[in-house]
Design a protein around this motif. Structure first.
Motif, PDB file in Angstrom:
ATOM      1  N   UNK A 160       0.831  -1.192   0.000  1.00 30.37           N
ATOM      2  CA  UNK A 160       0.000   0.000   0.000  1.00 30.37           C
ATOM      3  C   UNK A 160       0.868   1.244   0.000  1.00 30.37           C
ATOM      4  N   UNK A 161       0.422   2.236  -0.780  1.00 29.53           N
ATOM      5  CA  UNK A 161       1.211   3.467  -0.859  1.00 29.53           C
ATOM      6  C   UNK A 161       1.240   4.171   0.484  1.00 29.53           C
ATOM      7  N   UNK A 162       0.251   3.910   1.333  1.00 32.67           N
ATOM      8  CA  UNK A 162       0.214   4.597   2.618  1.00 32.67           C
ATOM      9  C   UNK A 162       0.707   3.703   3.748  1.00 32.67           C
ATOM     10  N   UNK A 163       1.464   2.667   3.381  1.00 30.53           N
ATOM     11  CA  UNK A 163       2.116   1.882   4.423  1.00 30.53           C
ATOM     12  C   UNK A 163       1.259   0.760   4.961  1.00 30.53           C
ATOM     13  N   UNK A 164       0.416   1.053   5.908  1.00 32.91           N
ATOM     14  CA  UNK A 164      -0.389  -0.002   6.516  1.00 32.91           C
ATOM     15  C   UNK A 164       0.427  -0.775   7.532  1.00 32.91           C
ATOM     16  N   UNK A 179       3.037 -10.507  -5.312  1.00 31.38           N
ATOM     17  CA  UNK A 179       3.095  -9.299  -4.485  1.00 31.38           C
ATOM     18  C   UNK A 179       2.998  -8.100  -5.399  1.00 31.38           C
ATOM     19  N   UNK A 180       1.977  -7.310  -5.179  1.00 35.39           N
ATOM     20  CA  UNK A 180       1.701  -6.184  -6.075  1.00 35.39           C
ATOM     21  C   UNK A 180       2.321  -4.886  -5.570  1.00 35.39           C
ATOM     22  N   UNK A 181       2.829  -4.108  -6.508  1.00 34.35           N
ATOM     23  CA  UNK A 181       3.338  -2.752  -6.248  1.00 34.35           C
ATOM     24  C   UNK A 181       4.428  -2.728  -5.175  1.00 34.35           C
ATOM     25  N   UNK A 182       5.459  -3.519  -5.421  1.00 32.95           N
ATOM     26  CA  UNK A 182       6.499  -3.667  -4.392  1.00 32.95           C
ATOM     27  C   UNK A 182       7.386  -2.429  -4.239  1.00 32.95           C
ATOM     28  N   UNK A 183       7.237  -1.445  -5.136  1.00 31.87           N
ATOM     29  CA  UNK A 183       7.995  -0.195  -4.918  1.00 31.87           C
ATOM     30  C   UNK A 183       7.520   0.496  -3.644  1.00 31.87           C
ATOM     31  N   UNK A 184       6.370   0.072  -3.123  1.00 30.07           N
ATOM     32  CA  UNK A 184       5.868   0.670  -1.880  1.00 30.07           C
ATOM     33  C   UNK A 184       6.189  -0.180  -0.656  1.00 30.07           C
ATOM     34  N   UNK A 185       6.922  -1.255  -0.812  1.00 28.09           N
ATOM     35  CA  UNK A 185       7.050  -2.157   0.341  1.00 28.09           C
ATOM     36  C   UNK A 185       7.928  -1.577   1.444  1.00 28.09           C
ATOM     37  N   UNK A 186       7.644  -1.991   2.679  1.00 22.19           N
ATOM     38  CA  UNK A 186       8.434  -1.509   3.810  1.00 22.19           C
ATOM     39  C   UNK A 186       9.559  -2.510   4.109  1.00 22.19           C
ATOM     40  N   UNK A 223      10.355  -6.471   2.849  1.00 18.41           N
ATOM     41  CA  UNK A 223      11.507  -6.823   2.025  1.00 18.41           C
ATOM     42  C   UNK A 223      12.273  -7.969   2.676  1.00 18.41           C
ATOM     43  N   UNK A 224      12.440  -7.898   3.986  1.00 15.00           N
ATOM     44  CA  UNK A 224      13.208  -8.947   4.670  1.00 15.00           C
ATOM     45  C   UNK A 224      12.517 -10.302   4.552  1.00 15.00           C
ATOM     46  N   UNK A 225      11.213 -10.308   4.795  1.00 19.67           N
ATOM     47  CA  UNK A 225      10.459 -11.545   4.644  1.00 19.67           C
ATOM     48  C   UNK A 225      10.465 -11.970   3.171  1.00 19.67           C
ATOM     49  N   UNK A 226      10.404 -10.984   2.292  1.00 14.55           N
ATOM     50  CA  UNK A 226      10.433 -11.245   0.849  1.00 14.55           C
ATOM     51  C   UNK A 226      11.693 -11.979   0.429  1.00 14.55           C
ATOM     52  N   UNK A 255      15.413   3.728  -5.474  1.00 14.74           N
ATOM     53  CA  UNK A 255      15.912   3.597  -4.108  1.00 14.74           C
ATOM     54  C   UNK A 255      14.905   2.942  -3.164  1.00 14.74           C
ATOM     55  N   UNK A 256      13.919   2.226  -3.690  1.00 16.04           N
ATOM     56  CA  UNK A 256      12.908   1.637  -2.822  1.00 16.04           C
ATOM     57  C   UNK A 256      13.342   0.276  -2.295  1.00 16.04           C
ATOM     58  N   UNK A 257      12.632  -0.201  -1.285  1.00 19.09           N
ATOM     59  CA  UNK A 257      12.865  -1.552  -0.770  1.00 19.09           C
ATOM     60  C   UNK A 257      12.562  -2.568  -1.876  1.00 19.09           C
ATOM     61  N   UNK A 258      11.568  -2.243  -2.690  1.00 21.57           N
ATOM     62  CA  UNK A 258      11.197  -3.124  -3.795  1.00 21.57           C
ATOM     63  C   UNK A 258      12.345  -3.278  -4.780  1.00 21.57           C
ATOM     64  N   UNK A 259      13.074  -2.174  -5.021  1.00 24.43           N
ATOM     65  CA  UNK A 259      14.222  -2.231  -5.928  1.00 24.43           C
ATOM     66  C   UNK A 259      15.297  -3.137  -5.331  1.00 24.43           C
ATOM     67  N   UNK A 260      15.452  -3.066  -4.011  1.00 23.95           N
ATOM     68  CA  UNK A 260      16.431  -3.922  -3.334  1.00 23.95           C
ATOM     69  C   UNK A 260      16.039  -5.394  -3.494  1.00 23.95           C
ATOM     70  N   UNK A 261      14.749  -5.662  -3.403  1.00 20.37           N
ATOM     71  CA  UNK A 261      14.272  -7.044  -3.548  1.00 20.37           C
ATOM     72  C   UNK A 261      14.509  -7.545  -4.972  1.00 20.37           C
TER      73      UNK A 261
END
Ligand SMILES: Nc1ncnc2c1ncn2[C@@H]1O[C@H](COP(=O)(O)OP(=O)(O)O)[C@@H](O)[C@H]1O
Ligand SMILES: [Mg+2]
Length: 513
Positions: free
Chosen positions: A264-268, A357-364, A368-371, A394-400
């Motif tokens: 989610x773009x707003x975290x959750x 997993x959808x829209x992983x550029x928003x992941x926290x 990412x760690x669980x991913x 520079x997102x967590x999704x990019x790291x994944x």
């Protein structure tokens, strides 16, 4: 020269939410004025928290209510959806509060009315010492009016917001009403709740994307043959990532266990997409009573895990925020990871598993760690991990993504979604507009849409809604700024808001072209 902290007035797409508490006067008969004020104040604070949770901004506190904006100071692609979820959350928290007030004071008629509307508003600064942004205009007036017309405990939304929400939320038509200064009556809808999973359907047949579908089907074939895979579906908003995933899901049918989680773009909640996937498998929805979810978890996980249930349930329970007994460290990231991976392994022993997993550029970070732990499953089990993402360096999704390419390269397929071909865009247009529209109009729309399927849809729908006017033998169509449909506008403004303040100065000029 203005800077980012004092933006000049501008007209932009905003979603406005008004929420107002009713029934507080009855409290006045039982409690002292300062006590009533404290109770109402507490309730207003909870409503404000809901707004902030979804990235909105509380603009004003008026009496027993609030006015909030989504899209100020920065627009998001999904502002109307954020406002809708906020409204539903407000109903929920106020209902809970009402139960407490009832238990304590025997007063039940404490409720909230919500009005939501999207539209253009002039956003600017007002006030002296502590200036605040205000969004003025018709859209705001209509939102306020919707709120005043809503029955206690309900949400009324305006037409523009309804268009944006219809595919994801259950809406019921409500009555039309007049607004001062407007000639046409306003059509209102009641926002009932989110649609159940899997009922969001693509309106038009899939156009183009043959190569991409072939790659996806190749991965599916591998999976069904027992090999793990990782697929990265990359593309700008609206390019069709979710759509292709949906097509694949349909084609996979009963051959695989399909799990899906949305960032989610707003975290959750932390690690939300994995929570989402697990809840989906349990057949549970967020907002269901905790005891109901706990019951489903015990039953379904018990059937899967057998004797291991008591070992694994506490950690999965912590992940789901359930009240389950367990060792003190059962909520540690490590234990949760182990339990989650064991769950997927157990599922994969029964048959191939897709976890999308959808829209992983928003992941926290926890996601990412669980991913990373889940990616490793592609090496050892018939599990396909499918990630959709916008390229955000520079997102967590990019790291994944780098992790997938670096550590599991031989299992990984990257599918970038470029613009649709003109032929495919035309095919989409025919699907939406029928074959009545002339070639010139069609070409104009294809050019405007720049190969983005969402733009194709929005432009075509805008044309339909404003009416196709035959002029002579051809249809008139000029795709002007005032014809820009709301969804498109949000996307464009969100994109502009991501630019630096300097680049933004240029944008209004560009938009006027
Ligand atoms: N190839 C296509 N053919 C027909 N419609 C498409 C195609 N790709 C996307 N769409 C439609 O365009 C809209 C946006 O696509 P979506 O998958 O939501 O984009 P993304 O997930 O990349 O943001 C959706 O309504 C979708 O059904
Ligand atoms: Mg999507």
């Amino acid at each position: 020269m203005t800077d980012a902290s004092t933006p000049a007035d501008e007209v932009r797409p905003v979603t406005i939410l008004f929420a107002d508490i009713v029934g507080s006067t009855a409290l006045g008969e039982r409690l002292a004025p300062d006590e009533v004020k404290a109770l109402v104040g507490e309730c207003v604070t909870m409503m404000s928290r809901a707004v902030e949770e979804y990235g909105g901004m509380v603009q004003a506190y008026a009496g027993d209510g609030i006015c909030a904006y989504f899209g100020v100071p920065a627009a998001h692609d999904d502002d109307p959806e954020r406002a809708a979820r906020t409204g539903l959350r407000i109903l929920e928290v106020v209902a809970e509060y009402t139960r407490e007030v009832e238990a304590a004071w025997g007063l039940a008629d404490f409720a909230v009315r919500v009005g939501i509307n999207s539209g253009q508003a002039a956003v600017g600064q007002v006030g002296g010492a502590e200036p605040g942004s205000v969004a003025l205009g018709d859209a705001t007036n209509v939102a306020a009016r919707l709120q005043s017309l809503a029955a206690p405990g309900t949400i009324l939304i305006g037409e523009a917001a309804a268009r944006r929400l219809a595919h994801r939320f259950v809406l019921e038509p409500a009555s039309e009403f007049e607004v001062k200064g407007r000639t046409a009556p306003v059509r209102a809808s009641r926002l009932v709740g989110p649609k159940a999973r899997g009922t969001e359907v693509g309106a038009t047949p899939l156009a183009g994307r043959d190569d991409e579908m072939a790659q996806l089907l190749g991965a599916l074939g591998d999976l069904v043959a027992g090999r793990g895979r990782i697929v990265l579906l990359l593309g700008d908003p609206g390019m069709g990532k979710t759509r292709l995933l949906g097509e694949l899901r349909t084609l996979a049918g009963q051959r695989v266990t399909w799990l899906e989680g949305h960032c989610l773009s707003y975290g959750g909640l932390a690690a939300w997409p994995f929570v989402d996937a697990l809840l989906g498998w349990l057949g549970a929805e967020i907002g269901e009573p905790e005891i109901a979810v706990r019951t489903k978890a015990r039953a379904k996980l018990g059937a899967l895990f057998g004797d291991e249930l008591e070992e694994l349930l506490p950690s999965l329970g912590r992940l789901l925020r359930l009240r389950v007994e367990g060792a003190d460290d059962s909520g540690s990231a490590e234990r949760i990871q182990t339990a989650y991976v064991r769950w997927l392994e157990a599922l994969a022993r029964q048959g191939p598993v897709v976890i999308a997993l959808e829209d992983v550029h928003w992941m926290d970070t926890p996601t990412r760690e669980l991913g990373e732990a889940v990616l490793a499953l592609a090496e050892s089990a018939p599990v396909a991990i499918i990630l959709t993402a916008e390229l955000a360096p520079s997102s967590e999704g990019a790291a994944l993504r780098l992790r997938a390419l670096g550590n599991h390269g031989h299992r990984t397929t990257e599918i970038p979604l470029g613009p649709l071909s003109d032929e495919a865009a035309e095919e989409m247009l025919t699907g939406i507009l029928g074959s009545e529209v002339d070639a010139v109009t069609r070409m104009g729309l294809v050019r405007e849409a720049e190969g983005n399927p969402l733009y194709v849809e929005e432009l075509a729908r805008a044309l339909l809604e404003r009416g196709l006017e035959p002029r002579g033998r051809t249809w008139t169509v000029t795709v002007r700024a005032d014809l820009l449909p709301p969804a498109l506008e949000n996307l464009l403004v969100a994109r502009i808001d991501r630019l630096s303040a300097g680049a933004r100065q240029l944008a209004p000029t560009a938009a006027a072209i």
